[in-house]
Enzyme design. Structure first.
Site, mmCIF file in Angstrom:
data_model
loop_
_atom_site.group_PDB
_atom_site.id
_atom_site.type_symbol
_atom_site.label_atom_id
_atom_site.label_comp_id
_atom_site.label_asym_id
_atom_site.label_seq_id
_atom_site.Cartn_x
_atom_site.Cartn_y
_atom_site.Cartn_z
ATOM 1 N N GLN A 299 15.238 18.840 46.451
ATOM 2 C CA GLN A 299 14.055 19.508 45.922
ATOM 3 C C GLN A 299 14.482 20.693 45.029
ATOM 4 O O GLN A 299 15.558 20.664 44.463
ATOM 5 C CB GLN A 299 13.108 19.963 47.049
ATOM 6 C CG GLN A 299 12.388 18.822 47.758
ATOM 7 C CD GLN A 299 13.235 18.080 48.777
ATOM 8 O OE1 GLN A 299 13.793 18.689 49.675
ATOM 9 N NE2 GLN A 299 13.320 16.777 48.659
ATOM 10 N N ASP B 47 14.072 17.576 40.805
ATOM 11 C CA ASP B 47 14.412 16.624 39.746
ATOM 12 C C ASP B 47 15.117 17.272 38.556
ATOM 13 O O ASP B 47 14.968 16.830 37.415
ATOM 14 C CB ASP B 47 13.154 15.870 39.255
ATOM 15 C CG ASP B 47 12.488 15.112 40.378
ATOM 16 O OD1 ASP B 47 13.197 14.694 41.313
ATOM 17 O OD2 ASP B 47 11.256 14.940 40.320
ATOM 18 N N LYS C 54 20.261 17.261 39.942
ATOM 19 C CA LYS C 54 21.270 17.652 40.952
ATOM 20 C C LYS C 54 22.244 16.507 41.228
ATOM 21 O O LYS C 54 23.458 16.710 41.308
ATOM 22 C CB LYS C 54 20.566 18.064 42.266
ATOM 23 C CG LYS C 54 19.631 19.259 42.104
ATOM 24 C CD LYS C 54 18.863 19.553 43.370
ATOM 25 C CE LYS C 54 17.814 18.531 43.714
ATOM 26 N NZ LYS C 54 16.663 18.461 42.769
ATOM 27 N N GLY D 238 15.091 12.075 45.400
ATOM 28 C CA GLY D 238 15.600 10.926 44.648
ATOM 29 C C GLY D 238 16.623 11.488 43.688
ATOM 30 O O GLY D 238 16.262 12.174 42.744
ATOM 31 N N HIS D 239 17.881 11.282 43.975
ATOM 32 C CA HIS D 239 18.953 11.860 43.161
ATOM 33 C C HIS D 239 19.600 10.754 42.337
ATOM 34 O O HIS D 239 20.182 9.817 42.897
ATOM 35 C CB HIS D 239 19.982 12.575 44.049
ATOM 36 C CG HIS D 239 19.407 13.783 44.738
ATOM 37 N ND1 HIS D 239 20.112 14.564 45.607
ATOM 38 C CD2 HIS D 239 18.179 14.352 44.640
ATOM 39 C CE1 HIS D 239 19.339 15.554 46.031
ATOM 40 N NE2 HIS D 239 18.159 15.438 45.466
HETATM 41 P P1 GDP Z 1 17.576 15.264 41.014
HETATM 42 O O1 GDP Z 1 16.525 14.921 41.996
HETATM 43 O O2 GDP Z 1 17.703 16.731 40.786
HETATM 44 O O3 GDP Z 1 18.891 14.616 41.303
HETATM 45 O O4 GDP Z 1 17.071 14.668 39.617
HETATM 46 P P2 GDP Z 1 16.426 13.199 39.375
HETATM 47 O O5 GDP Z 1 17.493 12.197 39.447
HETATM 48 O O6 GDP Z 1 15.231 12.992 40.236
HETATM 49 O O7 GDP Z 1 15.850 13.368 37.924
HETATM 50 C C1 GDP Z 1 16.648 13.655 36.839
HETATM 51 C C2 GDP Z 1 16.478 12.530 35.805
HETATM 52 O O8 GDP Z 1 17.019 12.952 34.559
HETATM 53 C C3 GDP Z 1 17.238 11.293 36.166
HETATM 54 O O9 GDP Z 1 16.567 10.165 35.662
HETATM 55 C C4 GDP Z 1 18.574 11.472 35.460
HETATM 56 O O10 GDP Z 1 19.226 10.249 35.170
HETATM 57 C C5 GDP Z 1 18.135 12.154 34.190
HETATM 58 N N1 GDP Z 1 19.070 13.100 33.606
HETATM 59 C C6 GDP Z 1 19.924 13.957 34.213
HETATM 60 N N2 GDP Z 1 20.528 14.741 33.302
HETATM 61 C C7 GDP Z 1 20.045 14.378 32.096
HETATM 62 C C8 GDP Z 1 20.257 14.841 30.756
HETATM 63 O O11 GDP Z 1 21.000 15.767 30.497
HETATM 64 N N3 GDP Z 1 19.549 14.211 29.769
HETATM 65 C C9 GDP Z 1 18.680 13.181 30.017
HETATM 66 N N4 GDP Z 1 18.035 12.648 28.993
HETATM 67 N N5 GDP Z 1 18.454 12.749 31.267
HETATM 68 C C10 GDP Z 1 19.122 13.331 32.277
HETATM 69 P P1 IMO Z 2 14.525 15.940 44.510
HETATM 70 O O1 IMO Z 2 15.562 16.228 45.555
HETATM 71 C C1 IMO Z 2 10.494 16.624 42.994
HETATM 72 C C2 IMO Z 2 7.361 17.391 45.936
HETATM 73 C C3 IMO Z 2 6.283 16.354 46.105
HETATM 74 C C4 IMO Z 2 5.132 17.230 46.542
HETATM 75 C C5 IMO Z 2 5.814 18.276 47.425
HETATM 76 C C6 IMO Z 2 5.797 17.955 48.908
HETATM 77 O O2 IMO Z 2 14.606 14.554 43.966
HETATM 78 O O3 IMO Z 2 14.508 16.991 43.465
HETATM 79 P P2 IMO Z 2 6.929 16.173 50.508
HETATM 80 O O4 IMO Z 2 7.227 14.717 50.313
HETATM 81 O O5 IMO Z 2 8.134 17.017 50.702
HETATM 82 O O6 IMO Z 2 5.865 16.395 51.523
HETATM 83 O O7 IMO Z 2 6.272 16.639 49.119
HETATM 84 O O8 IMO Z 2 7.165 18.337 46.987
HETATM 85 N N1 IMO Z 2 8.753 16.890 46.098
HETATM 86 C C7 IMO Z 2 9.599 16.716 45.079
HETATM 87 N N2 IMO Z 2 9.422 16.866 43.760
HETATM 88 N N3 IMO Z 2 11.707 16.288 43.477
HETATM 89 C C8 IMO Z 2 11.909 16.164 44.802
HETATM 90 O O9 IMO Z 2 13.146 15.966 45.338
HETATM 91 C C9 IMO Z 2 10.812 16.338 45.664
HETATM 92 N N4 IMO Z 2 10.657 16.262 47.012
HETATM 93 C C10 IMO Z 2 9.394 16.615 47.249
HETATM 94 O O10 IMO Z 2 6.017 15.702 44.902
HETATM 95 O O11 IMO Z 2 4.599 17.908 45.430
HETATM 96 MG MG MG Z 3 14.797 13.733 42.127
#
Ligand code: GDP
Ligand code: IMO
Ligand code: MG
Length: 423
Positions: free
Chosen positions: A224, A13, A16, A40-41
């Protein structure tokens, strides 16, 4: 043309999805190499927020081809839902998305097994997203899995039945109360398989090999984060794939000597969702403030993410394991308004100071040692150049660069595509 690689350096998270979307205009192909719908991207532009689970984050750009690589595990039901969600944006998925025949399929019973395994672990549970990731990779390495290419075989249904029956007996082995209606789940699964057949299946290693020969620019997208890597993460509280750089080679069939830039993404602080050790975790109002301002709720499960100070010991470790060549610091805007900020520079490990990540980082072994930084008050979300950022933030950024010895090339100051400062 070389192949570049983008991956998360913390516990996922990091942002990416946002950065892949920002960089896509420079690439012909975006290729996901591991993980599955546990990811979840999030992408934000034109006032709309999109969350992608299996589909690579280049999908919104007309000129890009998006590859789901052999290292990914696909739940056809989730993929179908993602495709349906994109339909209203008039994206021609069929021309932009291609799928490796060697990617493994997540069966409904894989999800049930995930739930049974987690329930049986009680307090020791991993905190899995329960998307069937672990059981599917277990079947892959156990040489029992079903792959996308098998959908094209005549005996696909028999293969499915044999594996699902085996899973049912494994579920009963766990001896936990699990409510499910397999018939309904299977109906949904086979309907999604029919839709999946409308997409293009390829031998993605061959496709990517040819693309390299043709001079196409390829960006590999990780899911991840490095600390969730099956080998190098905080085992057993990890996911079931190699989230680190080598995963791009095995997950796409790209040779290591073809990879040029390794973009490492990190948040200006740290979050973690699910169980497992987290040395710099905050249990006070500072952590709550980070979670609130940063909107730190999981994009897949909605769970609140645990928050803490930036951990340079862990960051250096991730940079090393991946061979990161450029850093990207996300969510700097979330730290506006804190009087003092802290960065963990070493650990006190069983009485001595160490600067590497030890085998065991449980709280009883590790106490973080912090350096304090003056905070800044300004709202960063409208800032567009590095020069105008507050001096305290620049000091924070330049300290990290000096310690990690890799330049920070992007500073993200908000979730939107446009809130991205290039240096
Ligand atoms: P990913 O899994 O690495 O793609 O990241 P996620 O989408 O799960 O989580 C990142 C969260 O931070 C999302 O809700 C994005 O919209 C938000 N986000 C990304 N970059 C920034 C930033 O620079 N500032 C803020 N406030 N939110 C951001
Ligand atoms: P993105 O790509 C954050 C965490 C879960 C749990 C562990 C194992 O959005 O960054 P699993 O479902 O793989 O058996 O879970 O890894 N986890 C993540 N945490 N971002 C993710 O993906 C994750 N994918 C799995 O919360 O701790
Ligand atoms: Mg994510």
């Amino acid at each position: 043309m070389a192949v570049d690689l983008l991956l998360g350096l913390q516990w996922g998270d990091e942002g990416k999805g946002k950065i892949v979307d920002v960089l896509t205009s420079k690439y012909d192909i975006i290729a996901r190499f591991q993980g599955g719908p546990n990811a979840g991207h999030t992408l934000e532009f034109d006032g709309i927020k999109h969350v992608l689970r299996t589909i690579p984050s280049g999908i919104f750009h007309e000129s890009s081809t998006n590859v789901i690589g052999n290292g990914v595990v696909i739940d056809p039901v989730v993929l179908q839902k993602e495709i349906n969600d994109l339909a209203k944006f008039k994206i021609d998925i069929k021309s932009r998305l291609i799928i490796s025949r060697k990617a493994h399929l997540i069966l409904p019973t894989h999800r049930l097994l995930d739930a049974a395994s987690e329930t049986s672990k009680g307090k020791a549970k991993i905190g899995s997203t329960l998307k069937g990731i672990g059981p599917t990779y277990m079947d892959k390495t156990g040489r029992n899995g079903i792959r996308v290419g098998d959908i094209e075989l005549e005996d696909f249904k028999e293969r499915y039945r044999a594996l699902a029956d085996k899973h049912e007996s494994m579920i009963s082995f766990y001896n936990v109360a699990l409510q499910y209606n397999l018939e309904e789940l299977e109906e949904e699964f086979f309907a999604a398989i029919e839709s999946l057949k409308e997409l293009t299946f390829i031998d993605s290693e061959e496709y990517l090999h040819q693309a390299q020969k043709d001079g196409k620019a390829i960006l590999c997208e990780g899911a991840q984060g490095s600390l969730l890597d099956i080998d190098f993460g905080t085992y057993p509280f990890v996911t079931s794939s190699n989230t680190t750089a080598a995963g791009a080679c095995t997950g796409l069939g790209i040779a290591p000597n073809k990879i040029k830039e390794v973009y490492g993404i990190f948040k200006a602080y740290v979050t973690r969702v699910g169980s497992g050790p987290f040395p710099t975790e905050l249990f006070d109002e500072v952590g709550t403030k980070m979670a609130t301002i940063g909107n730190e709720f999981g994009s897949v499960t909605g769970r609140q993410r645990r928050c803490g100070w930036l951990d340079l010991v862990a960051l250096k470790y991730a940079v090393q394991v991946n061979g990161v060549t450029q850093l990207m610091m996300m969510k700097g805007d979330v730290l506006s308004g804190f009087d003092t900020l802290k960065i963990c520079t070493s650990y006190n490990y069983k009485g001595s100071t160490i600067e590497h990540l030890p085998y065991n980082i449980e709280p009883e072994n590790v106490t973080p040692v912090y350096q304090e930084f003056k905070g800044w008050q300004a709202d960063l979300t409208g800032m567009t150049t590095y020069e105008v950022l507050p001096a305290e933030l620049k000091a924070y950024i330049e300290f990290i660069e000096k310690e990690v010895e890799v330049p920070i090339k992007i500073v993200s100051v908000g979730p939107d595509r446009k809130q991205t400062i290039m240096r």
